[in-house]
Motif scaffolding. Sequence first.
Motif, PDB file in Angstrom:
ATOM      1  N   SER A 102       1.177  17.699 -16.894  1.00 22.15           N
ATOM      2  CA  SER A 102       0.650  17.504 -15.530  1.00 22.15           C
ATOM      3  C   SER A 102       0.827  18.762 -14.677  1.00 22.15           C
ATOM      4  O   SER A 102       1.899  19.365 -14.630  1.00 22.15           O
ATOM      5  CB  SER A 102       1.392  16.342 -14.872  1.00 22.15           C
ATOM      6  N   GLN A 103      -0.229  19.146 -13.960  1.00 24.24           N
ATOM      7  CA  GLN A 103      -0.131  20.331 -13.099  1.00 24.24           C
ATOM      8  C   GLN A 103       0.869  20.100 -11.968  1.00 24.24           C
ATOM      9  O   GLN A 103       1.424  21.064 -11.442  1.00 24.24           O
ATOM     10  CB  GLN A 103      -1.511  20.668 -12.527  1.00 24.24           C
ATOM     11  N   GLN A 121      12.592   9.559   0.238  1.00 24.26           N
ATOM     12  CA  GLN A 121      11.229   9.119  -0.079  1.00 24.26           C
ATOM     13  C   GLN A 121      11.331   7.769  -0.781  1.00 24.26           C
ATOM     14  O   GLN A 121      12.101   7.613  -1.724  1.00 24.26           O
ATOM     15  CB  GLN A 121      10.510  10.137  -0.996  1.00 24.26           C
ATOM     16  N   GLU A 122      10.525   6.814  -0.332  1.00 23.93           N
ATOM     17  CA  GLU A 122      10.594   5.453  -0.876  1.00 23.93           C
ATOM     18  C   GLU A 122      10.448   5.441  -2.392  1.00 23.93           C
ATOM     19  O   GLU A 122      11.091   4.649  -3.083  1.00 23.93           O
ATOM     20  CB  GLU A 122       9.487   4.600  -0.242  1.00 23.93           C
ATOM     21  N   THR A 192       6.676   3.732 -15.953  1.00 23.20           N
ATOM     22  CA  THR A 192       6.858   3.598 -14.504  1.00 23.20           C
ATOM     23  C   THR A 192       7.581   4.817 -13.939  1.00 23.20           C
ATOM     24  O   THR A 192       7.198   5.365 -12.897  1.00 23.20           O
ATOM     25  CB  THR A 192       7.665   2.324 -14.188  1.00 23.20           C
ATOM     26  N   GLU A 195       5.378   7.861 -13.836  1.00 20.87           N
ATOM     27  CA  GLU A 195       4.455   7.782 -12.701  1.00 20.87           C
ATOM     28  C   GLU A 195       5.169   8.138 -11.387  1.00 20.87           C
ATOM     29  O   GLU A 195       4.610   8.843 -10.544  1.00 20.87           O
ATOM     30  CB  GLU A 195       3.848   6.366 -12.610  1.00 20.87           C
ATOM     31  N   TYR A 199       4.367  11.351  -9.013  1.00 20.87           N
ATOM     32  CA  TYR A 199       4.086  11.121  -7.587  1.00 20.87           C
ATOM     33  C   TYR A 199       4.990  12.014  -6.739  1.00 20.87           C
ATOM     34  O   TYR A 199       4.529  12.649  -5.784  1.00 20.87           O
ATOM     35  CB  TYR A 199       4.349   9.641  -7.288  1.00 20.87           C
ATOM     36  N   LEU A 200       6.273  12.092  -7.069  1.00 19.89           N
ATOM     37  CA  LEU A 200       7.226  12.873  -6.264  1.00 19.89           C
ATOM     38  C   LEU A 200       7.001  14.374  -6.414  1.00 19.89           C
ATOM     39  O   LEU A 200       7.153  15.137  -5.458  1.00 19.89           O
ATOM     40  CB  LEU A 200       8.661  12.478  -6.634  1.00 19.89           C
ATOM     41  N   GLU A 202       4.058  15.737  -7.008  1.00 20.93           N
ATOM     42  CA  GLU A 202       2.830  15.987  -6.245  1.00 20.93           C
ATOM     43  C   GLU A 202       3.117  15.991  -4.746  1.00 20.93           C
ATOM     44  O   GLU A 202       2.646  16.871  -4.008  1.00 20.93           O
ATOM     45  CB  GLU A 202       1.792  14.897  -6.577  1.00 20.93           C
ATOM     46  N   LEU A 203       3.918  15.019  -4.303  1.00 19.44           N
ATOM     47  CA  LEU A 203       4.236  14.913  -2.875  1.00 19.44           C
ATOM     48  C   LEU A 203       5.033  16.131  -2.406  1.00 19.44           C
ATOM     49  O   LEU A 203       4.748  16.702  -1.340  1.00 19.44           O
ATOM     50  CB  LEU A 203       5.022  13.624  -2.626  1.00 19.44           C
ATOM     51  N   ILE A 205       5.001  19.127  -3.589  1.00 21.15           N
ATOM     52  CA  ILE A 205       4.100  20.281  -3.547  1.00 21.15           C
ATOM     53  C   ILE A 205       3.286  20.253  -2.254  1.00 21.15           C
ATOM     54  O   ILE A 205       3.136  21.267  -1.568  1.00 21.15           O
ATOM     55  CB  ILE A 205       3.165  20.271  -4.781  1.00 21.15           C
ATOM     56  N   LYS A 206       2.753  19.081  -1.898  1.00 21.78           N
ATOM     57  CA  LYS A 206       1.972  18.955  -0.664  1.00 21.78           C
ATOM     58  C   LYS A 206       2.850  19.200   0.568  1.00 21.78           C
ATOM     59  O   LYS A 206       2.422  19.836   1.529  1.00 21.78           O
ATOM     60  CB  LYS A 206       1.354  17.556  -0.574  1.00 21.78           C
TER      61      LYS A 206
ATOM     62  N   GLN B 103      -0.129   8.532  -0.889  1.00 14.88           N
ATOM     63  CA  GLN B 103       0.415   9.800  -0.402  1.00 14.88           C
ATOM     64  C   GLN B 103      -0.253  10.219   0.909  1.00 14.88           C
ATOM     65  O   GLN B 103       0.349  10.957   1.692  1.00 14.88           O
ATOM     66  CB  GLN B 103       0.244  10.888  -1.454  1.00 14.88           C
ATOM     67  N   ASN B 149      11.973   4.314   8.033  1.00 20.49           N
ATOM     68  CA  ASN B 149      12.228   3.563   6.807  1.00 20.49           C
ATOM     69  C   ASN B 149      13.670   3.056   6.808  1.00 20.49           C
ATOM     70  O   ASN B 149      14.512   3.555   7.558  1.00 20.49           O
ATOM     71  CB  ASN B 149      11.990   4.450   5.581  1.00 20.49           C
ATOM     72  N   ASN B 177       7.872   8.178   5.444  1.00 27.28           N
ATOM     73  CA  ASN B 177       8.188   8.564   4.060  1.00 27.28           C
ATOM     74  C   ASN B 177       8.100   7.400   3.078  1.00 27.28           C
ATOM     75  O   ASN B 177       8.801   7.358   2.073  1.00 27.28           O
ATOM     76  CB  ASN B 177       9.603   9.158   3.974  1.00 27.28           C
TER      77      ASN B 177
ATOM     78  N   TYR D 199      -8.222  23.757 -16.954  1.00 28.45           N
ATOM     79  CA  TYR D 199      -6.847  23.521 -16.493  1.00 28.45           C
ATOM     80  C   TYR D 199      -6.243  24.825 -15.976  1.00 28.45           C
ATOM     81  O   TYR D 199      -5.621  24.862 -14.917  1.00 28.45           O
ATOM     82  CB  TYR D 199      -6.045  22.964 -17.666  1.00 28.45           C
ATOM     83  N   LEU D 203      -5.109  25.720 -12.234  1.00 26.41           N
ATOM     84  CA  LEU D 203      -3.702  26.052 -11.992  1.00 26.41           C
ATOM     85  C   LEU D 203      -3.581  27.410 -11.292  1.00 26.41           C
ATOM     86  O   LEU D 203      -2.804  27.572 -10.343  1.00 26.41           O
ATOM     87  CB  LEU D 203      -2.939  26.048 -13.320  1.00 26.41           C
TER      88      LEU D 203
END
Lengths: 214, 214, 214, 214
Positions: A102-103, A121-122, A192, A195, A199-200, A202-203, A205-206, B103, B149, B177, D199, D203
């Motif tokens: 995953s990137q 973070q939840e 799970t 995933e 998600y974390l 990616e978050l 990075i944003k 997100q 939260n 969050n 990819y 990247l």
Amino acid sequence: MSSDSQSLVRSSDPLHSANLIPVLCRQFYQLGWVTGTGDLVYIAPSGVQKERIESEDLFVMDKKTMNLIHSPVSNHKPSACTPLFFNAFTLRNAGACIHSHSQNAVLATMLFDKEFEISNQEMIKGIKKDGSYLPMMYSDRLVVPIIDNTLFEQDLTSFMADAMNSYPETSAVLVKNHGVYVWGKTWQDAKTMAECYDYLFELAIKIKAHGLKV
Amino acid sequence: MSSDSQSLVRSSDPLHSANLIPVLCRQFYQLGWVTGTGDLVYIAPSGVQKERIESEDLFVMDKKTMNLIHSPVSNHKPSACTPLFFNAFTLRNAGACIHSHSQNAVLATMLFDKEFEISNQEMIKGIKKDGSYLPMMYSDRLVVPIIDNTLFEQDLTSFMADAMNSYPETSAVLVKNHGVYVWGKTWQDAKTMAECYDYLFELAIKIKAHGLKV
Amino acid sequence: MSSDSQSLVRSSDPLHSANLIPVLCRQFYQLGWVTGTGDLVYIAPSGVQKERIESEDLFVMDKKTMNLIHSPVSNHKPSACTPLFFNAFTLRNAGACIHSHSQNAVLATMLFDKEFEISNQEMIKGIKKDGSYLPMMYSDRLVVPIIDNTLFEQDLTSFMADAMNSYPETSAVLVKNHGVYVWGKTWQDAKTMAECYDYLFELAIKIKAHGLKV
Amino acid sequence: MSSDSQSLVRSSDPLHSANLIPVLCRQFYQLGWVTGTGDLVYIAPSGVQKERIESEDLFVMDKKTMNLIHSPVSNHKPSACTPLFFNAFTLRNAGACIHSHSQNAVLATMLFDKEFEISNQEMIKGIKKDGSYLPMMYSDRLVVPIIDNTLFEQDLTSFMADAMNSYPETSAVLVKNHGVYVWGKTWQDAKTMAECYDYLFELAIKIKAHGLKV
């Protein structure tokens, strides 16, 4: 290898590893996930288009002896990740392990140095601490070790094992400019958590792109 | 709980809640939405892979007494969001409520402080003011309260209720969050508004990234 | 309206408008596209979940008289875009028109002032100049007028018509903070050009984000 | 062209080119890939919606004589990329070639000058050096030549050939503000390498956006 080994990859149960892995490979094709699971270890072949893997393309390995007890007819090899998956099986008694290019994972290894860290973070609550298997709290600081990449994937094995020993509660190891390994007691837990980690990553990075603090 | 309760989750009508929720969970899997709807409240289980939820995995709760009148055979628990969904049912007489860990929602809570605000966007017209249920105008300022939260999801209940009382026209509450809760009179309204909110969160994030004013 | 009008929305031909529009609405659900097409004009209803539109949900309007000659049983209204679609039919003799709330279109209207402009991109060749219907060249400057949004969608009609008169070769009009209208002789042309425009809006946004010149 | 040529595009084998290309076109619709493959060269038509291509829409060309030995009934033309695909077949003895207008490829040509370069990324191992067909190493520097675009696609042919001669190990050529051509011995190789290149383009763009070094 007897011809009876064919029965190892034939089942009418959709949740049997031989049927589950091709489904999961197709489902997670975009993230490049591969997975081994079960008492016997089912391993995706390398060099096969992930979204086209069929049950009969899988390798089956004995978890204790690490002997191949089923190989597909085609002349593919088991995934080069196999020794790394076995780290999860032997050091942590995992039931499943997922590897992703995953990137989000790769960029996280470039934006962090030796450890990926995030807190408050939840989604952190989706990660279970290895050992106690207690879910993490919202306010806990999630730390994932980042190891350097090597020229050949199998050479990562001892570095990954070192990181697993230094971080006894982690259920994931990031590899610099490469990706991530995630494991769990069951394929559901591994999936799970993979995933949640993605998600974390990616978050984070944003959050950094917006100039905020993780 | 009598065995007759099985009939509550069996229907040949594709729009019956017992069939609709699994479809919506699969459709919105990527955004992590869950939903309760109807006279009876149908609740997704926690700890089940959202894209694999089947009708028989659902809980059914009496809206007035909050008693469970159907539980799945498996030993899962109803979603930890259940008391928060009931805020929408009891305080606003909602017919459906959706919770998302999107997100876009999470980043919006980080880029705004106590209130998410946006104006002069066509998509604002997709939001109905709670109470009057009049659709908002293009030039209206849409405001969504952001609450802090808590360590445990059920502890959010009273803070969400406070925000709902302070913002009587809102049909959504953001959680710092964490994510967002969106409700409406029907599942169609809840779904459409959840899509509009998510669109507006995403757009506001992009607008800020480009250095423009929301 | 006679009950015979039901036959207008029943056909075994998958390319009949009554079957094509629901398929296209589902296919382009994420971009929020709607479309009218054909000798008769088939119009999607407002207030229906776009991915759930069925043939019998469509309105059918006479192109010349603008009379409704078929309405669905449900009490939905035809899309509020209807008068804007008719701009394309009456001013340009279009066969199909698509309206999108794509965030790429919306952001483009915020990053550009009165005109969206791009040049030297291969995808420009996918746009045909209205009137001559000649495809544009790689080195041509593609210009799309941007009109201000109005409180009510039907009030856009005359402003869109003005822009169409001022830009006789354009096959699209952008609406500030709202979206885009794209038309063509056939549904295939309208769809292909809408895809090309959206690609070019998205690309221009990315180019600007990297500090490069469009 | 005899009517017997119909048999060239009819096969019950799902991996026959006449069945494979429509599937791949649908699968890669979002990236705009088209592909020719096999002893005979199967070519997608231009002007057909890529996700709706059927076997009978394909052209079949003799690889040596470049004569069309099957044309669809419709009056479409073979893709304008045809002479560029033949560069791969004649100069490199490729079995398949893919052309993409991916925005990752286009942005890469704008963020780099005459050569796209990246090193120390695991995904580089997915690229095989043309000629020796040895896979690249993690630490190798991957270089892809970028040629200028031309007004007409066929005019790219000689510039692409020049780049192929100057970079004998490359299996891809980027075209400024246009896209990328990728080829391989088999369709599987071409597809896997096209995925790896895309990819790596994506990247590299993200790495630059975060102000890091590729």
